[in-house]
Design an enzyme around this catalytic site. Structure first.
Site, PDB file in Angstrom:
ATOM      1  N   HIS A   5      -4.732 -31.358  34.095  1.00  0.00           N
ATOM      2  CA  HIS A   5      -3.416 -31.948  34.325  1.00  0.00           C
ATOM      3  C   HIS A   5      -2.449 -30.962  34.985  1.00  0.00           C
ATOM      4  O   HIS A   5      -1.236 -31.093  34.850  1.00  0.00           O
ATOM      5  CB  HIS A   5      -2.793 -32.440  33.018  1.00  0.00           C
ATOM      6  N   GLU A  31      -9.465 -44.769  40.930  1.00  0.00           N
ATOM      7  CA  GLU A  31      -8.631 -44.199  41.993  1.00  0.00           C
ATOM      8  C   GLU A  31      -9.148 -44.543  43.386  1.00  0.00           C
ATOM      9  O   GLU A  31      -8.359 -44.787  44.313  1.00  0.00           O
ATOM     10  CB  GLU A  31      -8.531 -42.682  41.815  1.00  0.00           C
TER      11      GLU A  31
END
Length: 337
Positions: free
Chosen positions: A129, A60
């Protein structure tokens, strides 16, 4: 006017901008051949080619660093971080580089990047999540922070974000991808195709960054909210028996304070609702600014409904999620205060 869910609206916004502007490129983990873990980029690589829509390694920090480099060199990258829970390795690049580049260079360089990332709970994703980290980014000067609540806004705001010359972090409440959610998981799933905000123009249009929207008019109190909680708050307001106004912020930074002040000054009571944890959340900033601007108009203390101050649980998701019952209790408490 086409019928779209939020996934299709986000896909359409990117498709429109790839057609309109050759400097737009899209990349991230699995966004190319696979079309994204939620299908938000489905078909775009096949239509626009491997040079415009492509996959990246699972890195990322590298994804955002590459976006900044492209932005400095007159491109308009749209980087996807697969879940907002994964954005933290990229935070240093967003904070230390993207947000400050224009100021550090005296306006000589800037990076018009858009970072898309699904956020929020309600999908049984557990602590890795389901997070809502928007408050961390609203604290960083130099970036804009957006969270839409429906397909129409999602497409118009995403196009505005891609066309903006400053870095934008675009949070997508994944519980709303396929339909509105009113806060009770036992209710039958709703589809956007039966909702008026599921009607989305197929071409180019924009919604201005920094403009809130009143989604329910009222005279007795104001709820300020965003994302999934717009629908939960509206459902609670409908059940409350009070005449409650609901404001969807749409853009968190820059926040449309003028819109909020007009409403709270008129109603005299206010509730702030968000899904993220309470302590240090963006709701605290909203509450403080309302207190500063509307103190003499308030008839009761401002209150907040938020996620509990603990990591997002897997086993007790609906005890954690600030559902309709909690919002309804808070409405009654503010009105009786």
């Amino acid at each position: 006017m086409a019928k779209m869910n939020m996934v299709q609206a986000i896909n359409s916004a990117q498709d429109v901008m790839l057609e309109k502007d050759n400097s737009v490129v899209i990349f991230g983990e699995d966004v190319g051949y696979f079309g994204g873990v939620f299908n938000c980029t489905e078909g775009l690589q096949k239509k626009h080619g491997l040079q415009r829509v492509f996959d990246t390694p699972i890195a990322e920090g590298g994804i955002i660093a590459m976006a900044i480099g492209m932005g400095v060199n007159e491109m308009r990258p749209v980087a996807e971080i697969q879940f907002s829970d994964y954005i933290y390795p990229a935070f240093d690049q967003i904070l230390s580089e993207a947000s400050r580049l224009r100021y550090r260079s005296g306006g000589e360089y800037w990076a018009p990047i858009t970072v898309r990332t699904p956020c929020g709970g309600g999908i049984r994703g557990g602590q890795t999540h389901s997070q809502s980290p928007e408050g961390i980014f609203t604290h960083v000067s130099g970036i804009k922070t957006i969270m839409p609540s429906n397909p129409y806004d999602a497409k118009g705001l995403l196009i505005s974000a891609i066309e903006d010359n400053d870095p934008v972090v675009f949070f997508e409440p994944k519980r709303l991808y396929n339909g509105p959610f009113y806060g009770d998981p036992k209710d039958p799933p709703q589809a956007w195709e039966k909702h008026e905000l599921g009607e989305v123009p197929e071409g180019h249009y924009t919604i201005p960054i920094g403009k809130a929207n009143t989604v329910r008019k009222g005279t007795q109190m104001t709820i300020v909210t965003y994302g999934t909680m717009v629908h939960v708050s509206t459902a609670a307001a409908d059940l409350s028996g009070y005449d409650v106004e609901v404001i969807d912020l749409r853009t968190l930074i820059p926040m449309d304070l003028e819109h909020i002040v007009e409403s709270v000054t008129r109603t005299g009571r206010c509730l702030v609702v968000h899904e993220a944890t309470k302590t240090g959340g963006f709701g605290a900033e909203i509450l403080s600014q309302i207190q500063e601007e509307c103190f003499w108009a308030l008839e009761a203390p401002i209150e907040r409904v938020a996620g509990w101050d603990l990591p997002y649980p897997h086993a007790f998701e609906w005890e954690y999620f600030p559902g309709k019952a909690r919002v309804l209790d808070a409405i009654k408490h503010v009105m009786e205060g």
